[in-house]
Every structure is written in structure tokens, then in C-alpha cells.
Design an enzyme around this catalytic site. Structure first.
Site, PDB file in Angstrom:
ATOM      1  N   SER A 143      50.361  38.838  35.897  1.00 18.63           N
ATOM      2  CA  SER A 143      49.739  39.362  36.809  1.00 18.63           C
ATOM      3  C   SER A 143      49.963  38.969  38.275  1.00 18.63           C
ATOM      4  O   SER A 143      50.668  37.971  38.328  1.00 18.63           O
ATOM      5  CB  SER A 143      48.192  39.080  36.576  1.00 18.63           C
ATOM      6  N   TYR A 157      41.215  33.034  34.713  1.00 13.96           N
ATOM      7  CA  TYR A 157      41.958  34.178  34.559  1.00 13.96           C
ATOM      8  C   TYR A 157      43.550  34.230  35.292  1.00 13.96           C
ATOM      9  O   TYR A 157      44.464  34.122  34.747  1.00 13.96           O
ATOM     10  CB  TYR A 157      41.606  35.354  35.134  1.00 13.96           C
TER      11      TYR A 157
HETATM   12  P1  NAP Z   1      42.546  46.521  28.618  1.00 13.58           P
HETATM   13  O1  NAP Z   1      42.451  47.980  29.010  1.00 13.58           O
HETATM   14  O2  NAP Z   1      41.186  45.985  28.372  1.00 13.58           O
HETATM   15  O3  NAP Z   1      43.446  46.488  27.191  1.00 13.58           O
HETATM   16  C1  NAP Z   1      43.570  44.964  26.431  1.00 13.58           C
HETATM   17  C2  NAP Z   1      44.268  44.968  25.284  1.00 13.58           C
HETATM   18  O4  NAP Z   1      44.473  43.870  24.666  1.00 13.58           O
HETATM   19  C3  NAP Z   1      43.384  46.062  24.314  1.00 13.58           C
HETATM   20  O5  NAP Z   1      44.434  46.693  23.548  1.00 13.58           O
HETATM   21  C4  NAP Z   1      42.750  45.005  23.405  1.00 13.58           C
HETATM   22  O6  NAP Z   1      42.433  45.562  22.155  1.00 13.58           O
HETATM   23  C5  NAP Z   1      43.821  43.700  23.408  1.00 13.58           C
HETATM   24  N1  NAP Z   1      43.122  42.575  23.107  1.00 13.58           N
HETATM   25  C6  NAP Z   1      42.266  41.861  23.948  1.00 13.58           C
HETATM   26  N2  NAP Z   1      41.951  40.588  23.312  1.00 13.58           N
HETATM   27  C7  NAP Z   1      42.850  40.559  22.118  1.00 13.58           C
HETATM   28  C8  NAP Z   1      42.834  39.721  21.083  1.00 13.58           C
HETATM   29  N3  NAP Z   1      42.163  38.517  20.984  1.00 13.58           N
HETATM   30  N4  NAP Z   1      43.734  39.835  20.062  1.00 13.58           N
HETATM   31  C9  NAP Z   1      44.544  40.967  20.001  1.00 13.58           C
HETATM   32  N5  NAP Z   1      44.498  42.044  21.143  1.00 13.58           N
HETATM   33  C10 NAP Z   1      43.676  41.507  22.109  1.00 13.58           C
HETATM   34  O7  NAP Z   1      43.248  45.630  29.616  1.00 13.58           O
HETATM   35  P2  NAP Z   1      44.477  46.013  30.296  1.00 13.58           P
HETATM   36  O8  NAP Z   1      44.165  46.324  31.778  1.00 13.58           O
HETATM   37  O9  NAP Z   1      45.608  47.039  29.786  1.00 13.58           O
HETATM   38  O10 NAP Z   1      45.215  44.368  30.479  1.00 13.58           O
HETATM   39  C11 NAP Z   1      46.360  44.070  29.724  1.00 13.58           C
HETATM   40  C12 NAP Z   1      47.261  43.037  30.070  1.00 13.58           C
HETATM   41  O11 NAP Z   1      47.514  43.606  31.587  1.00 13.58           O
HETATM   42  C13 NAP Z   1      46.327  41.750  30.309  1.00 13.58           C
HETATM   43  O12 NAP Z   1      47.132  40.661  29.784  1.00 13.58           O
HETATM   44  C14 NAP Z   1      45.908  41.819  31.797  1.00 13.58           C
HETATM   45  O13 NAP Z   1      45.898  40.520  32.291  1.00 13.58           O
HETATM   46  C15 NAP Z   1      47.228  42.194  32.397  1.00 13.58           C
HETATM   47  N6  NAP Z   1      46.956  42.747  33.815  1.00 13.58           N
HETATM   48  C16 NAP Z   1      45.934  44.103  33.819  1.00 13.58           C
HETATM   49  C17 NAP Z   1      46.078  44.325  35.060  1.00 13.58           C
HETATM   50  C18 NAP Z   1      45.024  45.677  35.478  1.00 13.58           C
HETATM   51  O14 NAP Z   1      45.118  46.051  36.565  1.00 13.58           O
HETATM   52  N7  NAP Z   1      44.640  46.364  34.563  1.00 13.58           N
HETATM   53  C19 NAP Z   1      46.738  43.784  36.451  1.00 13.58           C
HETATM   54  C20 NAP Z   1      47.264  42.708  35.906  1.00 13.58           C
HETATM   55  C21 NAP Z   1      47.377  42.151  34.735  1.00 13.58           C
HETATM   56  P3  NAP Z   1      41.196  44.995  21.465  1.00 13.58           P
HETATM   57  O15 NAP Z   1      40.147  45.018  22.100  1.00 13.58           O
HETATM   58  O16 NAP Z   1      41.075  45.859  20.019  1.00 13.58           O
HETATM   59  O17 NAP Z   1      41.607  43.775  20.551  1.00 13.58           O
END
Ligand code: NAP
Length: 259
Positions: A143, A157
Site C-alpha cells: 500500500s 495497518y
Molecule cells: P477487500 O475488498 O476487503 O478484500 C479482501 C480480501 O482478502 C477478500 O477476498 C477476503 O476474503 C480476503 N481475506 C481477508 N482476511 C483473510 C484471511 N484471514 N484469510 C484469507 N483471506 C482473507 O479488500 P481490498 O481493498 O481488496 O484489499 C486487498 C489488499 O489490497 C489488502 O492487502 C489491502 O491492504 C490492499 N490495499 C487496498 C487498497 C484499497 O484502496 N482498497 C489500497 C492499498 C492496499 P474473506 O473475507 O472471505 O476471507
């Protein structure tokens, strides 16, 4: 034009939603064999159906990335089902917001376990498969928050996401003997189910603070992951790329206003 990844074996953790689903879509369109790993069956099944429709041979795996046995089983079964492992996308993560005054030690540990310890777990579980294949690719979703920027409520985070970048430097050296690279994508604000949970005000203010004046879409991150997984990126390792529409560039609010 990059060399086709058709038929390669790929795992995307957290591939059922958000950025992981975007990464999975980009690989699916390339015709890979794909494992979508997450905790909730219904969302996994939905993602698997979409990926198959896009051109992948996809399967789902229930996996909790905080549990090493669960991760190792998921990786071994994916490699067995897909004839080995070529690309590992370490993407699963959470971003609960809580300021330090209210943060419990358990809150801190939970975020670290889900985002950072899991990164070590997932890469460790994949090493025997990369060793067997004599090659491999790891792409980590980090991130901008932590490595570059700060945001109240995200001290745990941010530390976990900066920790991932620290991890890949040494991991790159250790994986080199298996002809395996590891790199990180650093997303800015990308529209996902997780981000939408932060509310309309957050999304609007964020879009206004980005020089390109929009939040990212999940495929913006997927395409960067696809590049790191390509044959053509084979001499890049231990590196990171920011994908944020220019969000981290303005020196001040005045600089942003003068665009
Ligand atoms: P999201 O929409 O909440 O999706 C998160 C995903 O991770 C889901 O598939 C969830 O599925 C899975 N997950 C969560 N906890 C887990 C666990 N303990 N074991 C296995 N799977 C797990 O989040 P997102 O925004 O796409 O974020 C994904 C990644 O991108 C993260 O690493 C986050 O830090 C990074 N990121 C996001 C943003 C943003 O703007 N969205 C920005 C920078 C970085 P289940 O709940 O079914 O397990």
C-alpha cells in the site's frame, strides 16, 4: 506485447473480492490455471465462476492466511491441482481503522497476523514448489499507506504494509536461488468493497486529493501484478511500484489546487 501466461499456474489470496478479484480477472483473461483463496465459500464460488467465464481454469480454496497449516494446505493443493506453481499473488489483507488511544494489543496483533505474518506464511509455503519448478514469481499487494503516507487510525495497518516492503528485500535474495522474483504493488485508493465500507465522504475527499481525480479500479492493480508476473519482468526483484493516480505527489494542498 508480453509473452502469454496461458496455462501458467497462479494463486491469488483474497481473490474473492476487491483488489484480489481484479488481479484474478487480469490473470483469468490471460488464460491461466487459477486458485482463488479466501475464507468465505459463497464469494469464492462467485469469483471462480467469473474467472472461468473470462478464460481461466479456476478453482476455489477455503484458507485463513493467519493459520500456517491452512496456508500450506491451500498452496500444496493448488500446486497439485494445477500441475505446479508459477505465480503467487499475496494479496489478502484487512484495514480496520482505530486510533492508537483506542487500539488494543489484540487489534494490533490481528492486523499484523492478517497482513504481514501471512505474507511470510504464504511465501514460505510456496518455496518448495518454486524450487521444484526452478522458477517462480511472487507479487505482494502492499500500500502507499505506511511506506509513504500516514492516516489516523491506521498505525497498525501502515506498519504491516511497510513491513511487507521490508520483507521482500531479504526474500528476494533468498528466493533468487530458486530463480524466483518477488515484487510489490503499492496501491493508492482503489474502489473495493473494503474501501466502500469507509463511507461516501471518505471516497469523495480522496478522489479530490488525487491528481488524476479518480479513485483507482481494481484492474489498475491487476495489470501491474500481471507485469511483475511476466517473463519480461524476470530481472526485476525486491522492488515496488506505486499505482495511485499521482496521489502521493503533491507537496501541499496549494500544489494540488494549482493543477
Ligand atoms: P477487500 O475488498 O476487503 O478484500 C479482501 C480480501 O482478502 C477478500 O477476498 C477476503 O476474503 C480476503 N481475506 C481477508 N482476511 C483473510 C484471511 N484471514 N484469510 C484469507 N483471506 C482473507 O479488500 P481490498 O481493498 O481488496 O484489499 C486487498 C489488499 O489490497 C489488502 O492487502 C489491502 O491492504 C490492499 N490495499 C487496498 C487498497 C484499497 O484502496 N482498497 C489500497 C492499498 C492496499 P474473506 O473475507 O472471505 O476471507
Amino acid at each position: 506485447m508480453l509473452t502469454s501466461l496461458k496455462g501458467r499456474s497462479v494463486i491469488v489470496t483474497g481473490g474473492s473480492k476487491g483488489i484480489g478479484r481484479g488481479i484474478a480477472r487480469c490473470f483469468a483473461r490471460a488464460g491461466v490455471k487459477l486458485t482463488i483463496a479466501a475464507r468465505h465459500r459463497a464469494e469464492i464460488d462467485d469469483a471462480v465462476a467469473e474467472m472461468n467465464a473470462l478464460g481461466a481454469t479456476a478453482r476455489g480454496a477455503i484458507c485463513d492466511v493467519t493459520d500456517y497449516d491452512s496456508v500450506r494446505r491451500m498452496v500444496d493443493e493448488a500446486a497439485a491441482a494445477q500441475g505446479g506453481l508459477d505465480v503467487l499473488c499475496v494479496n489478502a489483507g484487512i484495514f480496520p481503522q482505530v486510533k492508537m488511544v483506542d487500539m488494543s494489543p489484540e487489534d494490533w496483533d490481528h492486523v499484523m497476523a492478517t497482513n504481514l505474518r501471512s505474507t511470510f506464511f504464504t511465501v514460505k509455503a510456496a518455496i518448495p514448489h518454486f524450487e521444484k519448478a526452478g522458477k517462480g514469481r511472487v507479487v505482494v499487494t502492499s500500500s502507499i499507506t505506511g511506506p509513504v503516507t500516514g492516516y489516523p487510525g491506521w498505525s497498525h495497518y501502515g506498519a504491516s504494509k511497510a513491513g511487507q516492503l521490508g520483507f521482500i528485500k531479504t526474500a528476494a535474495m533468498e528466493l533468487a536461488r530458486y530463480n524466483t522474483t518477488i515484487n510489490a504493488v503499492m496501491p493508492g485508493n482503489i474502489i473495493t468493497e473494503g474501501l466502500q465500507g469507509l463511507g461516501e465522504d471518505y471516497l469523495k475527499t480522496m478522489a479530490n486529493s488525487i491528481p488524476l481525480k479518480r479513485l483507482g479500479v481494481v484492474e489498475d492493480i491487476g495489470n501491474a501484478a500481471l507485469f511483475f508476473a511476466s517473463d519480461e519482468a524476470g530481472y526485476i526483484t525486491g522492488q515496488q511500484i506505486v499505482v495511485d493516480g499521482g496521489q502521493i505527489l503533491p507537496e501541499s494542498l496549494e500544489a494540488l489546487a494549482s493543477i
